[in-house]
Design a protein around this motif. Structure first.
Motif, PDB file in Angstrom:
ATOM      1  N   GLN A  51       0.813  -1.211   0.000  1.00  0.00           N
ATOM      2  CA  GLN A  51       0.000   0.000   0.000  1.00  0.00           C
ATOM      3  C   GLN A  51       0.853   1.271   0.000  1.00  0.00           C
ATOM      4  N   GLY A  64     -10.132  -1.082   3.590  1.00  0.00           N
ATOM      5  CA  GLY A  64     -10.052  -0.148   2.472  1.00  0.00           C
ATOM      6  C   GLY A  64     -10.604   1.214   2.844  1.00  0.00           C
ATOM      7  N   ARG A  66      -8.702   3.379  -1.221  1.00  0.00           N
ATOM      8  CA  ARG A  66      -8.084   2.057  -1.262  1.00  0.00           C
ATOM      9  C   ARG A  66      -9.158   0.973  -1.336  1.00  0.00           C
TER      10      ARG A  66
END
Length: 392
Positions: A144, A344, A374
């Motif tokens: 990430q 997310g 995300r």
């Protein structure tokens, strides 16, 4: 009939077949090496697991925790499988780079796809109760952060019983040294390196950082890296005072006898308790060399209470170090590191890391502001079940 065209065609086909065979043969040793390395690591982990079970015994408490851990992992499996796929098959991940000559002196590098100029670097030390830590545990964070143009180096280190706390600190310090001296070859900016640890990894990395600062303030020992090379230290859900943790861990199943074996006896508690050591008058000069320290902790963390971070920050401020504590109300030991990233969308911890790492880089901050949310990796119902059954 002229046979020359047929001969030429036959020769060309022959050369093409040779090139294909040669290409396959050149790939085969790489695959064999990869399988051999994986087999060796699997054997090592299995052997150490059986050794560890002899230390722990197989009592009721450990059986229930192992069952809870298995269920916890099962609920989060949809996310773990997606992360594992990228970990093993993405070209952005360079696995098992050797940084030293001891067992498990390996690190994984997560590289951004964008290579236009040197990138900031995060050296990450995973947790695992000093027993089950492994570099791949940082793959979710590494992937990430790499999406936001940040290089991440996840360090592996010897766990107990393969090593004790002094071995772990030496391994992590050696890994930091490798990154500081070699990251430019991978597109990293040696002037923008950040150190981060989670849980037991936060404790080990804090010990390595303070030990290095004490060496430098004494000026007597040669060093291969300097604390001045680190822009900041991030500690996530860590414990920094062993005197305050030994009874707490005993009540949660990490029994005193095992904990003392990991930490090399109670006589070593002061040396490996950064909160205690920083208050020692002989460490005052070292405190002034430390980079800015930012600690993150959830208020509902029962594995390591948030007071552990609060007390460390208070101790750092007392000796003149720059320190900050950020508490997350209602967050558990694994919420900040696993459930929230797997959920997310917006993530306060992730956003705070980006704000610090990209501070002063207007272009990077603008990209962060425009980045899409995300992706969710695990359904909400499974995340809630995992949180409820988590043994941490």
């Amino acid at each position: 009939m002229d046979a020359r065209p047929l001969i030429g065609t036959t020769t060309n086909n022959h050369h093409q077949r040779r090139r294909r065979v040669a290409g396959k043969s050149s790939q085969q040793p790489k695959r064999q090496q990869s399988f051999s390395r994986a087999a060796a690591e699997t054997y090592l982990v299995t052997r150490l697991s059986f050794t560890l079970l002899r230390y722990l015994g197989v009592g009721y408490r450990w059986i229930t925790r192992l069952v809870a851990l298995a269920c916890y992992a099962l609920f989060l499996m949809p996310g773990f499988l997606q992360v594992a796929y990228h970990y093993f098959f993405s070209r952005q991940v360079h696995r098992s780079i050797v940084y030293g000559d001891q067992p498990r002196n390996r690190l994984d590098l997560y590289l951004p796809t964008n290579r236009d100029g040197p990138k900031p670097v995060v050296v990450f030390v995973t947790g695992g109760a000093w027993i089950i830590g492994y570099k791949a545990w940082g793959s979710l964070l590494g992937l990430q952060l790499a999406e936001r143009d940040i290089i991440v180096a996840c360090l592996d280190y010897r766990n107990f019983p393969q090593g004790t706390i002094s071995d772990m600190v030496k391994d992590v310090s050696l890994g930091i040294s490798f990154v500081c001296n070699n990251i430019a070859e991978y597109g990293g900016d040696p002037n923008r390196i950040y150190l981060m640890g989670q849980s037991a990894g936060a404790h080990i990395s804090a010990c390595a950082l303070l030990e290095q600062a004490i060496k430098e303030s004494g000026g007597k020992e040669s060093i291969t890296w300097s604390v001045s090379q680190l822009k900041a230290y991030f500690g996530l859900s860590g414990g920094y005072n062993l005197f305050n943790l030994v009874d707490h861990f005993h009540n949660r199943g990490l029994y005193r006898s095992i904990f003392l074996s990991i930490m090399e006896g109670e006589e070593s508690f002061e040396q490996f308790s950064p909160e205690v050591r920083i208050k020692d008058p002989s460490s005052r000069d070292a405190a002034l060399l430390l980079p800015p320290i930012i600690l993150f902790h959830g208020t509902s963390d029962y594995s390591i209470p948030s007071d552990a971070s609060k007390n460390f920050v208070d101790g750092l401020k007392q000796v003149g170090a720059e320190a900050e504590l950020i508490l997350y109300k209602g967050k558990t030991h694994t919420d900040l590191f696993l459930q929230d990233p797997l959920r997310g969308g917006k993530d306060d911890l992730f956003d705070h890391l980006l704000a610090v790492i990209h501070a002063g880089d207007k272009e990077a901050l603008a990209k962060d502001a425009m980045a899409p949310p995300r992706k969710r990796l695990v359904p909400e119902v499974l995340l809630r079940l995992a949180r409820h059954i988590s043994p941490f």
